[in-house]
Structure formats: C-alpha cells, structure tokens
Design a protein around this motif. Structure first.
Motif, PDB file in Angstrom:
ATOM      1  N   ARG A 125       1.088  -1.192   0.013  1.00 43.85           N
ATOM      2  CA  ARG A 125       0.158  -0.187   0.436  1.00 43.85           C
ATOM      3  C   ARG A 125       0.767   1.656  -0.432  1.00 43.85           C
ATOM      4  N   GLU A 126       2.079   1.263   0.964  1.00 44.21           N
ATOM      5  CA  GLU A 126       3.158   2.843   0.894  1.00 44.21           C
ATOM      6  C   GLU A 126       3.994   2.727  -0.320  1.00 44.21           C
ATOM      7  N   THR A 127       3.793   1.726  -1.081  1.00 45.36           N
ATOM      8  CA  THR A 127       4.476   1.883  -1.850  1.00 45.36           C
ATOM      9  C   THR A 127       4.250   2.344  -3.481  1.00 45.36           C
ATOM     10  N   GLY A 128       3.100   1.131  -3.308  1.00 42.61           N
ATOM     11  CA  GLY A 128       2.771   1.906  -4.639  1.00 42.61           C
ATOM     12  C   GLY A 128       3.400   0.633  -5.194  1.00 42.61           C
ATOM     13  N   LYS A 129       3.733  -0.406  -5.322  1.00 40.65           N
ATOM     14  CA  LYS A 129       4.303  -1.250  -6.245  1.00 40.65           C
ATOM     15  C   LYS A 129       3.360  -2.572  -6.705  1.00 40.65           C
ATOM     16  N   THR A 130       3.666  -3.356  -7.745  1.00 36.00           N
ATOM     17  CA  THR A 130       2.842  -4.363  -8.404  1.00 36.00           C
ATOM     18  C   THR A 130       3.601  -5.643  -7.816  1.00 36.00           C
ATOM     19  N   ILE A 131       2.863  -6.318  -7.579  1.00 36.96           N
ATOM     20  CA  ILE A 131       3.474  -7.700  -6.743  1.00 36.96           C
ATOM     21  C   ILE A 131       3.157  -9.382  -7.127  1.00 36.96           C
ATOM     22  N   ILE A 132       3.955  -9.812  -8.115  1.00 37.86           N
ATOM     23  CA  ILE A 132       3.548 -11.493  -8.249  1.00 37.86           C
ATOM     24  C   ILE A 132       4.193 -11.858  -7.424  1.00 37.86           C
ATOM     25  N   PHE A 133       3.610 -13.000  -6.393  1.00 41.95           N
ATOM     26  CA  PHE A 133       3.552 -13.591  -5.517  1.00 41.95           C
ATOM     27  C   PHE A 133       3.277 -15.144  -5.388  1.00 41.95           C
ATOM     28  N   VAL A 134       4.226 -16.178  -5.698  1.00 42.64           N
ATOM     29  CA  VAL A 134       4.028 -17.379  -5.720  1.00 42.64           C
ATOM     30  C   VAL A 134       3.763 -17.952  -4.566  1.00 42.64           C
ATOM     31  N   THR A 135       2.631 -19.021  -4.226  1.00 39.16           N
ATOM     32  CA  THR A 135       2.446 -19.197  -2.983  1.00 39.16           C
ATOM     33  C   THR A 135       1.392 -20.678  -3.550  1.00 39.16           C
ATOM     34  N   HIS A 136       1.468 -21.819  -2.515  1.00 41.50           N
ATOM     35  CA  HIS A 136       1.262 -23.009  -2.314  1.00 41.50           C
ATOM     36  C   HIS A 136      -0.268 -22.652  -1.114  1.00 41.50           C
ATOM     37  N   SER A 137      -0.037 -21.704  -0.384  1.00 42.71           N
ATOM     38  CA  SER A 137      -1.154 -21.624   0.597  1.00 42.71           C
ATOM     39  C   SER A 137      -2.489 -20.140   0.379  1.00 42.71           C
ATOM     40  N   ILE A 138      -3.397 -21.130   0.244  1.00 41.86           N
ATOM     41  CA  ILE A 138      -5.419 -20.551   0.128  1.00 41.86           C
ATOM     42  C   ILE A 138      -5.352 -19.282   0.935  1.00 41.86           C
ATOM     43  N   PRO A 139      -5.003 -19.305   2.385  1.00 40.10           N
ATOM     44  CA  PRO A 139      -5.600 -18.276   3.431  1.00 40.10           C
ATOM     45  C   PRO A 139      -4.158 -17.276   2.535  1.00 40.10           C
ATOM     46  N   GLU A 140      -2.781 -17.701   2.617  1.00 37.03           N
ATOM     47  CA  GLU A 140      -2.426 -16.292   2.164  1.00 37.03           C
ATOM     48  C   GLU A 140      -2.552 -15.728   0.580  1.00 37.03           C
ATOM     49  N   ALA A 141      -2.382 -16.717  -0.418  1.00 37.92           N
ATOM     50  CA  ALA A 141      -3.079 -15.633  -1.089  1.00 37.92           C
ATOM     51  C   ALA A 141      -4.115 -15.124  -1.305  1.00 37.92           C
ATOM     52  N   VAL A 142      -5.705 -15.531  -0.276  1.00 39.80           N
ATOM     53  CA  VAL A 142      -7.088 -14.729  -0.719  1.00 39.80           C
ATOM     54  C   VAL A 142      -6.670 -13.257   0.218  1.00 39.80           C
ATOM     55  N   PHE A 143      -5.861 -13.365   1.151  1.00 40.89           N
ATOM     56  CA  PHE A 143      -5.160 -12.095   2.675  1.00 40.89           C
ATOM     57  C   PHE A 143      -4.533 -10.806   1.847  1.00 40.89           C
ATOM     58  N   LEU A 144      -4.104 -11.236   0.463  1.00 44.74           N
ATOM     59  CA  LEU A 144      -2.830 -10.663  -0.097  1.00 44.74           C
ATOM     60  C   LEU A 144      -3.675 -10.070  -0.881  1.00 44.74           C
ATOM     61  N   SER A 145      -4.180 -11.031  -2.309  1.00 44.12           N
ATOM     62  CA  SER A 145      -3.967 -10.669  -3.255  1.00 44.12           C
ATOM     63  C   SER A 145      -5.108  -9.717  -3.986  1.00 44.12           C
ATOM     64  N   THR A 146      -5.502  -9.128  -5.066  1.00 47.40           N
ATOM     65  CA  THR A 146      -6.216  -8.317  -5.657  1.00 47.40           C
ATOM     66  C   THR A 146      -6.747  -9.369  -6.903  1.00 47.40           C
ATOM     67  N   ARG A 147      -6.119 -10.894  -7.720  1.00 49.10           N
ATOM     68  CA  ARG A 147      -6.584 -11.596  -8.206  1.00 49.10           C
ATOM     69  C   ARG A 147      -5.319 -12.672  -7.402  1.00 49.10           C
ATOM     70  N   ILE A 148      -6.169 -13.489  -7.943  1.00 43.47           N
ATOM     71  CA  ILE A 148      -5.641 -15.073  -7.886  1.00 43.47           C
ATOM     72  C   ILE A 148      -5.587 -15.808  -9.156  1.00 43.47           C
TER      73      ILE A 148
END
Lengths: 276, 287
Positions: free
Chosen positions: A200-223
């Motif tokens: 939020r503070e930096t306005g970066k674009t992040i592409i994040f690899v995970t195998h955890s469903i809660p982590e993906a839902v919590f963090l993402s704008t799209r999964i």
C-alpha cells in the motif's frame, strides 16, 4: 478438455504473458527422450499496482512462470513483455526485484551491506546507498539490526532483509517466490500483514507465488489458480475484499467464499494437493 | 570467543594424556633397548636396564633428564647456526615464501579452472599428475637444474615448497569459487551483474573460508617441501640440513629435538593462517 479463456490484451498492462509454454527435454535412464511440460499456453495480463498471487501444487508451473518473467529461463514458445519490453530487456533494465524462497543473503555482509548489494552493482553513490539502505531497513523494521550478520537474525528477519534488498533500487515490479514458505504460521501471518502495508505504501506491483490458499486470498487483488500435468492456468479469481485488510479480514464470510472458490478451482483441475 | 576458549580444556586433557603416556613408553622402550645391549655384553656403566633407560647414548625416546640437557644446548643462542631456532627461522622463511608463491599460482589456476571447462579438462589431470611425483625425487633434480643455472640460496627451496603448496590452494579455491548457492547466482543475474561483478561480489568472498582451509593444508605441505628440499640439496641452513646431519651422525637425541622444533614450527605457521583468517573474516567470529 476445458479451455482457459484468453483475456483480451489491454493497453494498460504492465506485464503481459501470451501463449507461453515451457517444455523441458530430458532423457530417462534408458536414454529415451522425455518431454516435461512445465507450463502450457499461459496467458496473463497484469496492470500496474496489482497484487497477483500464483497458487497451485508443486509442478503446476508457478515458479516456472515467475522465472520466465524474470528472464532466469527462456520460454519454449510464446512471448512475455514487461513494461513494453521483452523479459530480457526488462532484466537488463533492472525492471524488477526478486525475492527468493530462501533469503539468499550473503553471509559475509552485514544486513545493511546486503541491502546495499544491488545498489553497488548498479553504481549508486556511497551516500545514496547508505541513505536508501537506512530507509529500506526502517521500512521492514530492521533498522536496529543493520550491523548484524545474517546468521544472527531469525528466519523471518532474514526474509525481511531480503525484501528490503529487493526494494532498495526502487523497481516498480516485485517478484516473490514463496518467500514465507519456510516460516512458521505465526511469523508468516505477521509478515503477510507487513507485506500488505509495504504494498500500500510503495504502490508496487507484486507477483507472489504461494501454495497457501489463505495467504493468497488475504494478500491478492487477483489469484491465478494453476494446476499440474501439464502446468497451466486453470482460472483467474478476483479478490474483492476491501483494503486495508487486517486480521479480521481473515474471519469475514467473503474471505471464506473466495477461499472456497480457489479450492474448487484447484479440485476441478485435479490440483488439490494444497496446504492449508 | 567463549567457544574458542572452551577448546583449551579438551586440548589440555589430550596434552596431559600424551605426557602420561610418554613416561611409561619411554621407560619401557629404552629399558628393553638397554636390556638388549646389556645381554650382548655392552659396558653401559649405569647398572641395570631400568637405570640405563635414562642414560642411553641413542635412546628410542629421550629421557626427561636428557631433554633438559639438550634443550639449552640445541635451542640457545638463537643466532648460532647449530641451534634449532636459527635453522627453523630459515625453514620458516622458505615455507612462507613458498606458500606465497604457491598461493599466487594456485589462485591464478583456480580462476582459470572455474572460468573455462576446456581448461579444466585439459589441465586438471596434469595438475593431479604433478602431485603424484614424490617430492623427494623432484627436489634434488630441481636443485641441480637450478644450481647449474646459477640459482642458489633460498630460491630452490622456495620453488620446491611452492610446487607442493599450489595444488591444494588451486583445488580448494576453485571449489570455493563454485560454492555460491544457485539462488545467489540467480540474484546476481536479476541485477544484470557483469561476470566481473559476480566474481568480485559473490564468487570471491564466498571462496574465502575455502581459501583459508586450503592455506592451512598448503602451509603444512609447504613446510614438508622446504624440509625435504633442505635435506636433499646442499644448503647452509634449515631444519632439513640439521635432520640429515644428525641422521648421518646417528644422533638420536639431536634428531628428537629437531623433530620437536619442526613440529612447533608447523603448529606456529598453521596457527598464523588461523589468526589471519579470524582478522579478515569477521562474519565467522563467535559463531
């Protein structure tokens, strides 16, 4: 066989993946040629400022896709573009920061010197290096540990240092390959919160690899849900949870609805080997 | 630091055990030697075998009273060319110069070995072969060759010392250059770092612990090289010269003291590498 709907190319896409496939040609012990399809006909458009998670079980091609975008490997077919450049040109222009599964800190450097590493390689002046390192360490809450060596830090702190290192040269795009995969659940949830704040503070674009469903839902704008054999994009799910998100977000009904949708897509693609 | 001082206790225990073993071994070996001589009718002028164990002219292991007598004789004055410290100084100098030269050659080879697969395939077998030739066979030949070309003094011994020191350094450092984690190499690639930058920021610093391990091995090897070179060439100073002179004179007591001097020199030289290592690798301190 179900076909993945191809999103129409958008002019405002920062990252664009078109019909990208990655096939590894190897030989089995008897010498016969083997083909492993790590990624098949992937299509993806990402706008600036998004937080995208790639989720799926081992072998679904999520790390392969990230490494392709980073030009650490080259695709067998298809095109990748980042900010209008090819993946190679983007890497050469230092368009992205990469956070690996392991912190990959240099053990002979202090935390501060590790954060300054990319700045040294890229020829920043000494005062600039020091100013940026101090700023980044403050951002990840490690300013008190600037002069410590990596082995004196916990795993979570080491990964925070590696995030500071990836942010130090201020790339617009950050790739993160299961950065919290090796950490315990409590540390991981804390770092998830911190990562959202950073985003939020930096306005970066992040592409994040995970195998955890809660982590993906919590963090993402799209999964981006990916399934294995062959690795492919099964479905792209919008996460419309309001920002800023906090611990209560994880308990909202909408959170569970989206988590269920992700789980169903993984099941549908026979990729349901995901950790909770 | 606490970790290091806690090493002192186990080391002391071993030292005490060695001393405790020394006495019975000394008495048993020397007394049986004396018994053998007495039974042949030799005039030892010391009574029975047990008493003679402490006064043999050529003891198997010198008795404490003999050591106390010999140490001042062979270790003092420092500047006398017949004493162990004087000769150890020259042997130590040759070893250090040999290690330095070996390090230069070894580091150069390590860079070439890691930067070119073709070079490695072509040259590595010959490097290995160079180390299978016994140093004792090479030393006199080198000394004669160099002497015929007017090279004398320290240089032949330094060269022989370097000849066996370069190899562990080349192999150890080449391994160190290849030691970075694949992720660390990927990281440098994401920065679009040049091969030179990857070498100076990653491969070289990653090799430093390997470098010092190699230096310790090479130091011990260089000392052997220097001593062998001294004992197999015509030379005016060095522990190797003392060893061959005492050996020709069948002076067992002298040989023991030269041997002890060589061991002390070896320990000092190898610890020197350890001290330098601690100074230049602060990240390994207190670990």
């Amino acid at each position: 066989m179900q076909t993945t709907p191809i999103p129409s190319p958008r002019a405002d896409a920062l990252v664009s993946v078109r019909d990208v496939s990655m096939i590894y040609r190897t030989r089995d012990p008897s010498g016969a040629a083997l083909q492993t399809v790590a990624l098949k006909d992937a299509n993806l458009e990402i706008k600036a400022g998004e937080f995208i998670s790639l989720i799926g079980p081992s072998g679904c091609g999520k790390t392969t896709l990230l490494r392709l975008l980073a030009d650490l490997i080259q695709p067998s077919s298809g095109t990748l573009s980042i900010g209008g450049k090819t993946a190679q040109a983007a890497r050469e222009a230092r368009a992205y920061g990469y956070v690996f599964q392991a912190p990959a800190l240099f053990e002979w450097r202090t935390v501060q010197q590790n954060v300054m590493l990319p700045l040294e390689i890229m020829g920043f002046s000494k005062p600039e290096r020091e100013a940026r390192a101090a700023q980044m360490l403050k951002l990840v809450g490690l300013e008190k540990f600037a002069r410590n060596y990596p082995w004196q830090l916990s795993g979570g702190m080491q990964q925070r240092a590696s995030i500071a290192r990836a942010l130090a040269f201020d790339p617009q795009l950050i790739f993160m390959d299961e950065p919290f995969g090796a950490l315990d659940e409590i540390t991981r949830e804390n770092l998830n919160l911190e990562l959202l704040r950073l985003w939020r503070e930096t306005g970066k674009t992040i592409i994040f690899v995970t195998h955890s469903i809660p982590e993906a839902v919590f963090l993402s704008t799209r999964i981006v849900v990916m399934t294995p054999r062959p690795g492919k994009i099964e479905k792209i799910i919008d996460v419309d949870l309001p920002q800023p998100r906090d611990f209560e977000t994880r308990e909202s009904a909408r959170f569970f609805e989206i988590a269920t949708e992700v789980r169903e897509s993984l099941k549908h693609g026979h990729g349901y080997e995901v950790t909770e | 630091m606490t970790r290091r001082s806690s090493n002192a206790v186990p080391m002391l225990v071993v030292a005490l055990a060695a001393i405790a073993l020394y006495f019975p071994a000394m008495i048993w070996l020397n007394a049986s030697q004396a018994q053998k001589l007495l039974s042949r009718g030799a005039e030892l002028k010391c009574g029975d075998a047990l008493a003679c164990a402490f006064n043999l002219r050529s003891p198997i292991i010198p008795a404490p009273n003999q050591l106390l007598e010999d140490i001042p004789r062979l270790y003092w004055p420092l500047t006398d060319s017949t004493t162990v410290p004087y000769n150890a100084f020259f042997t130590g100098l040759e070893t250090l110069l040999g290690l330095l030269l070996g390090a230069l050659i070894g580091l150069g080879l390590a860079v070439l070995l890691t930067s070119s697969k073709a070079f490695e395939r072509a040259v590595l077998p010959w490097l290995v072969a160079s180390q299978t030739v016994p140093i004792i066979a090479i030393a006199p030949m080198l000394a004669v060759l160099l002497g015929a070309n007017g090279v004398q003094g320290l240089l032949p011994k330094v060269l022989i010392s370097a000849y066996i020191a370069f190899f562990p350094i080349a192999i150890g450092v080449a391994k160190g250059f290849r030691s970075p984690d694949p992720l660390q190499l990927d990281l440098m690639r994401t920065y679009n770092a040049s091969p030179q930058q990857t070498f100076s920021s990653l491969r070289f610093p990653a090799s430093v612990p390997f470098l010092f391990t190699a230096f310790k091995i090479a130091m011990a090897a260089a000392l052997i090289g220097a001593i062998v070179a001294e004992s197999s060439t015509i030379t005016d100073a060095g522990l190797g010269r003392m060893l061959s002179e005492n050996s020709r004179a069948s002076d067992a007591r002298g040989l023991w003291l030269v041997m002890i001097g060589s061991a002390v020199l070896g320990i000092v030289l190898v610890s020197l590498v350890g001290v330098v290592e601690r100074l230049v690798t602060p990240w390994q301190r207190e670990r």
